[in-house]
Design a protein around this motif. Structure first.
Motif, PDB file in Angstrom:
ATOM      1  N   GLN A 138      26.946  -6.042   9.116  1.00  0.00           N
ATOM      2  CA  GLN A 138      27.929  -6.949   8.531  1.00  0.00           C
ATOM      3  C   GLN A 138      27.881  -8.328   9.199  1.00  0.00           C
ATOM      4  O   GLN A 138      28.015  -9.357   8.537  1.00  0.00           O
ATOM      5  CB  GLN A 138      29.326  -6.336   8.653  1.00  0.00           C
ATOM      6  CG  GLN A 138      29.552  -5.162   7.701  1.00  0.00           C
ATOM      7  CD  GLN A 138      30.837  -4.421   8.007  1.00  0.00           C
ATOM      8  OE1 GLN A 138      31.095  -4.053   9.153  1.00  0.00           O
ATOM      9  NE2 GLN A 138      31.651  -4.202   6.993  1.00  0.00           N
ATOM     10  N   ALA A 207      24.600 -10.541  -4.481  1.00  0.00           N
ATOM     11  CA  ALA A 207      25.744  -9.695  -4.828  1.00  0.00           C
ATOM     12  C   ALA A 207      25.753  -8.416  -3.994  1.00  0.00           C
ATOM     13  O   ALA A 207      26.798  -7.989  -3.478  1.00  0.00           O
ATOM     14  CB  ALA A 207      25.723  -9.359  -6.313  1.00  0.00           C
ATOM     15  N   SER A 208      24.597  -7.777  -3.828  1.00  0.00           N
ATOM     16  CA  SER A 208      24.533  -6.540  -3.044  1.00  0.00           C
ATOM     17  C   SER A 208      24.759  -6.822  -1.558  1.00  0.00           C
ATOM     18  O   SER A 208      25.386  -6.014  -0.860  1.00  0.00           O
ATOM     19  CB  SER A 208      23.169  -5.864  -3.239  1.00  0.00           C
ATOM     20  OG  SER A 208      23.031  -5.412  -4.567  1.00  0.00           O
ATOM     21  N   GLN A 211      28.406  -7.155  -1.124  1.00  0.00           N
ATOM     22  CA  GLN A 211      29.055  -5.847  -1.216  1.00  0.00           C
ATOM     23  C   GLN A 211      28.929  -5.091   0.104  1.00  0.00           C
ATOM     24  O   GLN A 211      29.892  -4.483   0.577  1.00  0.00           O
ATOM     25  CB  GLN A 211      28.427  -5.031  -2.340  1.00  0.00           C
ATOM     26  CG  GLN A 211      29.067  -3.641  -2.527  1.00  0.00           C
ATOM     27  CD  GLN A 211      28.380  -2.818  -3.598  1.00  0.00           C
ATOM     28  OE1 GLN A 211      27.328  -3.198  -4.107  1.00  0.00           O
ATOM     29  NE2 GLN A 211      28.961  -1.695  -3.937  1.00  0.00           N
ATOM     30  N   LEU A 212      27.758  -5.146   0.713  1.00  0.00           N
ATOM     31  CA  LEU A 212      27.568  -4.497   2.009  1.00  0.00           C
ATOM     32  C   LEU A 212      28.463  -5.124   3.074  1.00  0.00           C
ATOM     33  O   LEU A 212      29.013  -4.432   3.930  1.00  0.00           O
ATOM     34  CB  LEU A 212      26.106  -4.598   2.445  1.00  0.00           C
ATOM     35  CG  LEU A 212      25.107  -3.651   1.780  1.00  0.00           C
ATOM     36  CD1 LEU A 212      23.703  -3.984   2.224  1.00  0.00           C
ATOM     37  CD2 LEU A 212      25.446  -2.199   2.100  1.00  0.00           C
ATOM     38  N   GLU A 213      28.617  -6.441   3.023  1.00  0.00           N
ATOM     39  CA  GLU A 213      29.446  -7.118   4.013  1.00  0.00           C
ATOM     40  C   GLU A 213      30.906  -6.691   3.901  1.00  0.00           C
ATOM     41  O   GLU A 213      31.611  -6.574   4.899  1.00  0.00           O
ATOM     42  CB  GLU A 213      29.346  -8.633   3.842  1.00  0.00           C
ATOM     43  CG  GLU A 213      30.092  -9.406   4.928  1.00  0.00           C
ATOM     44  CD  GLU A 213      30.135 -10.890   4.662  1.00  0.00           C
ATOM     45  OE1 GLU A 213      30.695 -11.618   5.500  1.00  0.00           O
ATOM     46  OE2 GLU A 213      29.611 -11.332   3.629  1.00  0.00           O
ATOM     47  N   ARG A 214      31.360  -6.419   2.673  1.00  0.00           N
ATOM     48  CA  ARG A 214      32.760  -6.053   2.465  1.00  0.00           C
ATOM     49  C   ARG A 214      33.065  -4.610   2.860  1.00  0.00           C
ATOM     50  O   ARG A 214      34.211  -4.261   3.119  1.00  0.00           O
ATOM     51  CB  ARG A 214      33.152  -6.277   0.995  1.00  0.00           C
ATOM     52  CG  ARG A 214      33.288  -7.751   0.619  1.00  0.00           C
ATOM     53  CD  ARG A 214      33.948  -7.885  -0.742  1.00  0.00           C
ATOM     54  NE  ARG A 214      33.100  -7.368  -1.799  1.00  0.00           N
ATOM     55  CZ  ARG A 214      32.246  -8.119  -2.505  1.00  0.00           C
ATOM     56  NH1 ARG A 214      32.140  -9.408  -2.247  1.00  0.00           N
ATOM     57  NH2 ARG A 214      31.517  -7.595  -3.457  1.00  0.00           N
ATOM     58  N   LEU A 215      32.040  -3.759   2.873  1.00  0.00           N
ATOM     59  CA  LEU A 215      32.264  -2.361   3.229  1.00  0.00           C
ATOM     60  C   LEU A 215      32.606  -2.239   4.699  1.00  0.00           C
ATOM     61  O   LEU A 215      32.217  -3.066   5.518  1.00  0.00           O
ATOM     62  CB  LEU A 215      31.014  -1.536   2.928  1.00  0.00           C
ATOM     63  CG  LEU A 215      30.588  -1.419   1.463  1.00  0.00           C
ATOM     64  CD1 LEU A 215      29.273  -0.682   1.353  1.00  0.00           C
ATOM     65  CD2 LEU A 215      31.665  -0.728   0.629  1.00  0.00           C
TER      66      LEU A 215
END
Length: 225
Positions: A138, A207-208, A211-215
């Motif tokens: 992240q 976009a992906s 998404q990984l950063e937000r997880l």
């Protein structure tokens, strides 16, 4: 800064710029504890700011790109609290502090512009610190995202990045080892999210990556294996 100023204000600002200073790669622009007599605007190249730990090792605290100011902490004291060094051949505008403070006192628009720049720098530092508790992945993605945003702000491609810093310097900035940074580059290449070749990095699937950063750390680790 100049984009938001009137012609008269721009002329006044240019009038106090003493000269351009050229820096060789790894040359210091200023060192910690030097007297703060000027601030700088980077015209070309790239800089890093850093501190020296008690054991003599370096802690990278930020990176500076063309169009950005460095040395704004000169307004807060009589000495620079950190070092600034050129990552590559660079050119800076030297802006003497005393006439700048005088000009800021007479120009409301310049004062707002300068305060906005200082606020943005503080916000960036706070965002960087907020990632300290996140996973290595992240932190790495947040770093790429920040470079992408700054590229866009300069009118450059937000997906084609040139990294003037070394893997070790990225690791120091993110609180990760050089080996971890290398593994992260490999991991996201294998996932088809980035391409990298030396200093050049291309973001293939923004976009992906976001998404990984937000997880959270556990979810991100499970997703990338």
């Amino acid at each position: 800064m100049p984009a938001s100023l009137s012609d008269v204000e721009l002329e006044q600002l240019e009038g106090i710029i003493r000269h351009n200073r050229r820096l060789r790669k790894q040359e210091y622009l200023f060192r910690a504890n030097e007297a703060t007599r000027q601030v700088y605007a980077l015209r070309s190249g790239a800089l890093k700011t850093c501190l020296t730990r008690r054991d003599g090792s370096e802690l990278v605290t930020g990176f500076v790109f063309p169009g950005e100011l460095v040395g704004l902490d000169a307004f807060g004291g009589e000495q620079f609290p950190s070092h600034a060094m050129a990552l590559e051949a660079s050119v800076v505008c030297v802006i003497p502090l005393a006439p700048l403070e005088e000009l800021v006192g007479t120009s409301a628009r310049l004062r707002r512009t300068l305060l906005k720049s200082m606020s943005h720098e503080l916000h960036s530092e706070q965002q960087h610190l907020s990632h300290n508790r996140e996973s290595a992945g992240q932190r790495f993605i947040a770093f790429l995202r920040d470079l992408s945003v700054r590229n866009g702000r300069r009118g450059l491609s937000p997906t084609q990045l040139i990294l003037p810093m070394t893997r070790a310097e990225i690791g120091s900035y993110l609180g990760l080892t050089t080996e971890t940074i290398s593994r992260l580059f490999t991991r996201y290449r294998q996932l088809g999210l980035i391409e990298s070749n030396g200093r050049e990095v291309r973001l293939l699937d923004v976009a992906s990556l976001l998404q990984l950063e937000r997880l959270d750390s556990h979810e991100a680790a499970c997703l990338v294996g």
